[in-house]
Motif scaffolding. Structure first.
Motif, PDB file in Angstrom:
ATOM      1  N   LYS A 369       0.821  -1.203   0.000  1.00 26.54           N
ATOM      2  CA  LYS A 369       0.000   0.000   0.000  1.00 26.54           C
ATOM      3  C   LYS A 369       0.866   1.269   0.000  1.00 26.54           C
ATOM      4  N   ASN A 370       2.176   1.067  -0.129  1.00 18.53           N
ATOM      5  CA  ASN A 370       3.125   2.180  -0.255  1.00 18.53           C
ATOM      6  C   ASN A 370       3.044   3.149   0.920  1.00 18.53           C
ATOM      7  N   LYS A 642      -5.987  10.666   0.901  1.00 17.35           N
ATOM      8  CA  LYS A 642      -6.590  11.346  -0.245  1.00 17.35           C
ATOM      9  C   LYS A 642      -7.360  12.600   0.166  1.00 17.35           C
ATOM     10  N   ARG A 674      -9.539  -3.332  -5.098  1.00 17.72           N
ATOM     11  CA  ARG A 674      -8.136  -3.005  -4.868  1.00 17.72           C
ATOM     12  C   ARG A 674      -8.036  -1.791  -3.941  1.00 17.72           C
ATOM     13  N   HIS A 675      -7.010  -1.800  -3.113  1.00 19.70           N
ATOM     14  CA  HIS A 675      -6.809  -0.731  -2.144  1.00 19.70           C
ATOM     15  C   HIS A 675      -6.762   0.632  -2.822  1.00 19.70           C
ATOM     16  N   GLN A 676      -5.984   0.761  -3.884  1.00 16.92           N
ATOM     17  CA  GLN A 676      -5.844   2.051  -4.543  1.00 16.92           C
ATOM     18  C   GLN A 676      -7.158   2.497  -5.163  1.00 16.92           C
ATOM     19  N   ASP A 677      -7.921   1.562  -5.709  1.00 19.12           N
ATOM     20  CA  ASP A 677      -9.224   1.907  -6.280  1.00 19.12           C
ATOM     21  C   ASP A 677     -10.166   2.423  -5.201  1.00 19.12           C
ATOM     22  N   ASP A 680      -9.265   5.982  -4.321  1.00 15.20           N
ATOM     23  CA  ASP A 680      -9.623   6.933  -5.378  1.00 15.20           C
ATOM     24  C   ASP A 680     -11.128   7.105  -5.536  1.00 15.20           C
TER      25      ASP A 680
END
Length: 694
Positions: A369-370, A642, A674-677, A680
């Motif tokens: 997850k950076n 975010k 997905r985590h990034q989705d 966002d």
């Protein structure tokens, strides 16, 4: 509406005993992730169970560091306000009844009225101490008793200030552990007397404000840590610290459910790990290195069992409070720098409890997850060193390391060998994940190969993970209902599903998707039978499973947390929502008997919060979430990375609608996310149904 702090009763889950848990929690008053928590003590005769919500007895306010009754307390201090003379030297002689109805148990505020002494005690916390108000309503002069298990020394600094020192040893390494406590009174001290091993401080007035702070660094640091504001201002600050975190959840429309228990779970979520560093007068973050007894720079955190929290708590931190997560990572890295090993169960130093080295799970999860890319290279080295360096004391790192490296499993020579082997295989997956992220492909492939070691314990004849001896023979006296011995706090039924990182591989090992589906069905449909072979007696987790009508799905304990979501990988994906909603309705309640089992360090509360979101991180270290079924009609979640709110809406959220008809992320239908989705996205919409889709 965001959670209202004053409606959270910290006593939920405290109606527990050694033999049966409804949370095994304590009613902590403190600030989020604080160094100290404060609890009214009701009895000194029950060991770690020193608070009973049904017992209206008050022995004093206990400054506690107990993260779990199974770990126990350390560096604790009991403060008992009294008036007049006491006929004996024991806590029994000092204790008073207190009015349960007039008591207030909030995260940021504690209020107790002592009937015997007619003293109102109020407390509000800081990270390193508290501000306390004492008032004897008849005008009698106050006195304060101080009691501890450690040797307790006292030095009077001036007419209103004292310094305490208590000296103990850490549980595992027997390192010196000294806690310094500063007490500053708003009124003069008339006299100080030692009573046995305790101390009595007599004050000049019937009302007093007491400023308290502790330090594991020095006496001077304890005084520096004293609250800088009066009681009212301290209480405002404590409230703000909670509201900043609780306020990241906004229940817009509850629907047919009550939000009380959800709010309590949010409070529990933000208690652990606890702060174990301090800030010097020069503004530098410092901590005591318990391995050497020296003062080191940097953050440090303690009181956390990674076997419990890697599954639910830390993945939720990554989503909700990423800025705290990054601090935790720095602190855990300092643990490694101090000791040469990543922590497993620090309290305050390493206890060596539970199988595996499952901090690897949150490191891999943070990497995918950076969360903290600047730390990843050192963390990878730390993971490999912890996985390959044996500890002569058998406290840190992997137990049975040489044998695991030779055989690819731990044998029956080792306690809980199956659970250790499965957890090591998962940790090897985590190392592979982190190595791949850093472009170290050969290393990634090597540990990806090791991550398949769980296959070495699968018995195709019985269909379960079983213990082998050093010659490869399965243990002969096998029963799938036998708890302990080869399995940690479960039987083969739950443990065999503990392959988080390779569910498809496990499914194939069991004979394919249909066989895997049938295994899950059987586990949920079976009677909650158990055998005490490994322990020789009935442990509380057995009792909790047996008395809950959920078959072998022992939701009271961590090995079962992910089992409802495994149906998403079966022929019956619709059963996940059915199980989750039923468990929410039947296994949890807003009361002192709140939980179906131990609420370990926030992990079971985090499980409930994930269920309320309609998502679950089935495998930490993979940046995706499986779908469940949300709790509320409309919940907003603040995503700090975010800087925006995610709206989670549930259509047709009727009490009897247990199935998900469809789920859309920003109007696109999804089966997992997905985590990034998710970060966002603006909206996550679930539509429920009475009957499942076909």
């Amino acid at each position: 509406m965001k959670p209202i702090l004053e409606t959270i009763d910290t006593r939920f889950g405290t109606a527990s005993k050694h033999a049966f848990s409804r949370g095994n929690t304590l009613p902590y008053t403190g600030v989020p992730f604080g160094m100290n928590y404060f609890v009214p003590q009701t009895s000194d005769q029950e060991g770690s169970w020193f608070f009973d919500p049904h017992l209206p007895i008050f022995q004093g306010i206990r400054l506690t560091h107990q993260p779990s009754p199974w770990i126990g307390d350390y560096s604790w201090l009991l403060l008992t306000p009294i008036t007049g003379e006491i006929s004996g030297d024991t806590l029994f002689h000092r204790q008073s009844s207190y009015n349960l109805d007039r008591a207030i148990f909030n995260p940021h505020f504690l209020k107790i009225f002592s009937e015997r002494y007619q003293i109102e005690t109020q407390l509000t916390p800081t990270c390193y101490g508290a501000s306390i108000q004492l008032r004897q309503i008849q005008g009698k002069k106050l006195s304060l008793y101080l009691h501890a298990a450690d040797d307790l020394s006292l030095e009077q600094i001036d007419e209103r200030t004292v310094s305490l020192g208590q000296i103990g040893l850490t549980e595992t390494n027997k390192s010196p552990l000294v806690m310094f406590t500063a007490l500053a009174f708003s009124t003069d001290i008339l006299s100080i007397n030692q009573v046995g091993q305790d101390w009595r401080i007599d004050l000049a007035e019937s009302e007093a404000q007491v400023q308290l702070a502790t330090s594991f660094i020095s006496k001077e640091q304890a005084f520096f840590n004293l609250p800088k504001q009066d009681f009212t201002e301290t209480r405002v600050d404590a409230k703000k610290s909670w509201e900043d975190l609780l306020g990241r959840f906004d229940v817009v429309e509850t629907g047919p459910v009550d939000r009380t228990f959800f709010d309590h779970c949010l409070y529990r979520l933000f208690l652990f790990p606890q702060t174990f560093y301090e800030v010097s007068e020069q503004g530098e973050e410092i901590h005591i290195n318990l391995a050497s007894g020296t003062i080191k720079p940097g953050l440090l955190f303690t009181n956390n069992g990674f076997w419990d929290t890697f599954r639910t708590s830390f993945p939720l931190f990554a989503l909700i409070i990423p800025e705290y997560y990054r601090q935790f990572l720095e602190g855990f890295l300092n643990s490694y720098r101090d000791t040469g090993y990543l922590p497993k169960w620090p309290a305050p130093d390493e206890r060596g409890m539970m199988p595996g080295t499952l901090i690897d799970g949150l490191i891999a999860d943070s990497a995918c997850k950076n969360m903290a890319p600047e730390l990843e290279e050192e963390f990878l080295k730390a993971m490999i060193k912890t996985a390959t360096k044996a500890d002569p004391k058998a406290i840190n790192g992997r137990h049975g390391l040489a044998q695991y490296q030779k055989l690819g499993y731990l044998s029956t020579d080792f306690h809980e060998s199956v659970s250790h082997t499965l957890d090591y295989a998962y940790s090897d997956f985590c190392i592979s994940t982190c190595a791949a992220k850093l472009g170290q492909e050969e290393l990634a492939q090597t540990y990806a190969h090791y991550s398949k070691n769980y296959q070495n314990l699968f018995d195709s004849e019985t269909g379960y993970m079983r213990a082998r001896d050093v010659d490869g023979n399965f243990r002969p006296d096998f029963s799938p209902y036998s708890w302990g011995r080869d399995y940690a706090e479960c039987s083969a039924i739950q443990a065999s599903l503990g392959v988080l990182h390779d569910i498809s591989g496990l499914s194939q090992l069991m004979g394919g998707k249909e066989a895997f589906s049938n295994y899950l069905l059987k586990a949920c449909q079976s009677l909650p039978l158990f055998e005490t072979t490994g322990y020789g007696y009935e442990i509380h987790e057995m009792s909790e499973m047996a008395t809950a009508p959920f078959g072998q799905l022992a939701i009271s304990n961590q090995p079962s947390f992910h089992i409802p979501y495994l149906f998403r990988y079966s022929n019956y994906p619709q059963y996940t929502s059915l199980l989750i909603k039923t468990l929410r309705q039947k296994a949890f309640r807003a009361g002192w008997d709140a939980y179906p089992g131990d609420e370990d360090n926030g992990s079971l509360s985090a499980w409930y919060v994930w269920s309320a979101l309609g998502l679950y991180p089935t495998c930490p270290g993979k940046a995706s979430y499986d779908l469940g079924i949300p709790l509320f009609d409309h919940l907003r979640v603040y995503l700090a990375d975010k800087n925006h709110w995610l709206d989670i809406r549930t259509q047709q959220n009727h009490e009897h609608f247990h199935f998900v008809k469809n789920c859309q992320l920003d109007e696109k239908e999804v089966q997992s996310i997905r985590h990034q989705d998710l970060l966002d996205a603006q909206t996550l919409n679930f539509t429920l149904s009475w009957l499942p889709n076909h």
